[in-house]
Design a protein around this motif. Structure first.
Motif, PDB file in Angstrom:
ATOM      1  N   ARG A  71      21.637  32.250   2.252  1.00  0.00           N
ATOM      2  CA  ARG A  71      20.443  33.104   2.336  1.00  0.00           C
ATOM      3  C   ARG A  71      20.820  34.556   2.561  1.00  0.00           C
ATOM      4  O   ARG A  71      20.239  35.456   1.954  1.00  0.00           O
ATOM      5  CB  ARG A  71      19.531  32.619   3.461  1.00  0.00           C
ATOM      6  CG  ARG A  71      18.753  31.392   3.118  1.00  0.00           C
ATOM      7  CD  ARG A  71      17.784  31.018   4.232  1.00  0.00           C
ATOM      8  NE  ARG A  71      17.023  29.861   3.857  1.00  0.00           N
ATOM      9  CZ  ARG A  71      17.005  28.732   4.541  1.00  0.00           C
ATOM     10  NH1 ARG A  71      17.701  28.615   5.646  1.00  0.00           N
ATOM     11  NH2 ARG A  71      16.281  27.716   4.128  1.00  0.00           N
ATOM     12  N   GLU A 109      14.242  39.512   0.678  1.00  0.00           N
ATOM     13  CA  GLU A 109      12.803  39.368   0.852  1.00  0.00           C
ATOM     14  C   GLU A 109      12.058  40.533   0.214  1.00  0.00           C
ATOM     15  O   GLU A 109      12.513  41.674   0.238  1.00  0.00           O
ATOM     16  CB  GLU A 109      12.453  39.311   2.340  1.00  0.00           C
ATOM     17  CG  GLU A 109      12.860  38.014   2.990  1.00  0.00           C
ATOM     18  CD  GLU A 109      12.351  37.890   4.412  1.00  0.00           C
ATOM     19  OE1 GLU A 109      11.276  38.424   4.725  1.00  0.00           O
ATOM     20  OE2 GLU A 109      13.045  37.246   5.199  1.00  0.00           O
ATOM     21  N   SER A 133       5.911  38.482   0.924  1.00  0.00           N
ATOM     22  CA  SER A 133       5.988  37.219   1.668  1.00  0.00           C
ATOM     23  C   SER A 133       6.876  36.183   0.979  1.00  0.00           C
ATOM     24  O   SER A 133       6.852  35.017   1.339  1.00  0.00           O
ATOM     25  CB  SER A 133       4.576  36.651   1.854  1.00  0.00           C
ATOM     26  OG  SER A 133       3.947  36.466   0.604  1.00  0.00           O
ATOM     27  N   PHE A 134       7.655  36.607   0.002  1.00  0.00           N
ATOM     28  CA  PHE A 134       8.540  35.697  -0.724  1.00  0.00           C
ATOM     29  C   PHE A 134       9.991  36.150  -0.633  1.00  0.00           C
ATOM     30  O   PHE A 134      10.277  37.313  -0.372  1.00  0.00           O
ATOM     31  CB  PHE A 134       8.153  35.629  -2.214  1.00  0.00           C
ATOM     32  CG  PHE A 134       6.867  34.912  -2.479  1.00  0.00           C
ATOM     33  CD1 PHE A 134       6.820  33.528  -2.500  1.00  0.00           C
ATOM     34  CD2 PHE A 134       5.699  35.613  -2.708  1.00  0.00           C
ATOM     35  CE1 PHE A 134       5.630  32.863  -2.758  1.00  0.00           C
ATOM     36  CE2 PHE A 134       4.512  34.960  -2.957  1.00  0.00           C
ATOM     37  CZ  PHE A 134       4.475  33.579  -2.980  1.00  0.00           C
ATOM     38  N   ARG A 135      10.911  35.192  -0.881  1.00  0.00           N
ATOM     39  CA  ARG A 135      12.334  35.511  -1.016  1.00  0.00           C
ATOM     40  C   ARG A 135      12.700  35.362  -2.482  1.00  0.00           C
ATOM     41  O   ARG A 135      12.246  34.445  -3.163  1.00  0.00           O
ATOM     42  CB  ARG A 135      13.185  34.568  -0.179  1.00  0.00           C
ATOM     43  CG  ARG A 135      13.165  34.901   1.289  1.00  0.00           C
ATOM     44  CD  ARG A 135      14.318  34.186   1.998  1.00  0.00           C
ATOM     45  NE  ARG A 135      14.310  34.506   3.394  1.00  0.00           N
ATOM     46  CZ  ARG A 135      13.775  33.740   4.337  1.00  0.00           C
ATOM     47  NH1 ARG A 135      13.253  32.587   4.028  1.00  0.00           N
ATOM     48  NH2 ARG A 135      13.799  34.109   5.590  1.00  0.00           N
ATOM     49  N   PRO A 169       8.818  28.769  -0.972  1.00  0.00           N
ATOM     50  CA  PRO A 169       9.012  28.767   0.485  1.00  0.00           C
ATOM     51  C   PRO A 169       9.000  27.358   1.097  1.00  0.00           C
ATOM     52  O   PRO A 169       9.695  27.114   2.082  1.00  0.00           O
ATOM     53  CB  PRO A 169       7.830  29.576   1.013  1.00  0.00           C
ATOM     54  CG  PRO A 169       7.216  30.251  -0.142  1.00  0.00           C
ATOM     55  CD  PRO A 169       7.633  29.510  -1.371  1.00  0.00           C
ATOM     56  N   GLU A 178      12.388  25.839   0.263  1.00  0.00           N
ATOM     57  CA  GLU A 178      13.464  26.570   0.942  1.00  0.00           C
ATOM     58  C   GLU A 178      13.651  26.044   2.362  1.00  0.00           C
ATOM     59  O   GLU A 178      14.777  25.949   2.853  1.00  0.00           O
ATOM     60  CB  GLU A 178      13.153  28.063   0.971  1.00  0.00           C
ATOM     61  CG  GLU A 178      14.264  28.876   1.580  1.00  0.00           C
ATOM     62  CD  GLU A 178      13.920  30.336   1.766  1.00  0.00           C
ATOM     63  OE1 GLU A 178      14.785  31.055   2.281  1.00  0.00           O
ATOM     64  OE2 GLU A 178      12.805  30.755   1.422  1.00  0.00           O
ATOM     65  N   LYS A 179      12.556  25.670   3.015  1.00  0.00           N
ATOM     66  CA  LYS A 179      12.662  25.116   4.371  1.00  0.00           C
ATOM     67  C   LYS A 179      13.414  23.795   4.384  1.00  0.00           C
ATOM     68  O   LYS A 179      13.963  23.401   5.392  1.00  0.00           O
ATOM     69  CB  LYS A 179      11.269  24.937   4.973  1.00  0.00           C
ATOM     70  CG  LYS A 179      10.604  26.244   5.311  1.00  0.00           C
ATOM     71  CD  LYS A 179       9.225  26.033   5.877  1.00  0.00           C
ATOM     72  CE  LYS A 179       8.566  27.377   6.128  1.00  0.00           C
ATOM     73  NZ  LYS A 179       7.171  27.247   6.541  1.00  0.00           N
TER      74      LYS A 179
END
Length: 143
Positions: free
Chosen positions: A74, A80, A83-85, A101, A104-105
């Protein structure tokens, strides 16, 4: 003492108990053998418990290594924006569509894909894995 050392100690104690069983005692021989049998059982249970603990520790070490690897990924590959990567380009700027997202978690780094099933006017962005829908355009990275 580490787990391997503890297992060795318990194994040595079990060996001593086996030697004690072979000793002839004149006084209360039956009671002595009963106590040695109890001790042997207790040490055997302790050894099995330590084996379980060692396996659990190995699993946790593997999980920690995996989490460290994800954090390094990461930090090195994602950036970032809003609100997104996003995946970063060679200059460290966000590029393309974002990473889901939700996934990704879970340790998955999947880009959202266009869902064109509703025709040209209904193109939305959705995750190809978890199927989470992120709505219409506007989530593409802006340099």
């Amino acid at each position: 003492m580490d787990i391997a050392g503890t297992l060795a100690s318990v194994s040595a104690a079990l060996g001593l108990v086996k030697e004690l069983r072979s000793i002839d005692a004149q006084f209360d021989k039956a009671e002595l053998k009963l106590k040695i049998a109890d001790l042997t059982e207790s040490l055997s249970e302790a050894k099995l418990g330590l084996v379980d603990v060692a396996q659990e520790l190995q699993a946790k070490d593997a999980e920690i290594a995996n989490l460290k690897e994800q954090l390094q990924f990461r930090a090195a590959k994602l950036v970032e924006q809003g609100s997104f990567r996003y995946f970063a380009d060679e200059h460290g700027k966000p590029t393309g569509v974002p990473i889901c997202p939700v996934c990704e978690k879970k340790g998955l780094f999947l880009k959202l894909a266009q869902d064109r099933s509703k025709g040209a006017g209904g193109v939305t962005y959705a995750c190809p894995s978890c199927k989470a829908n992120y709505g219409y355009s506007g989530i593409v990275a802006r340099a």
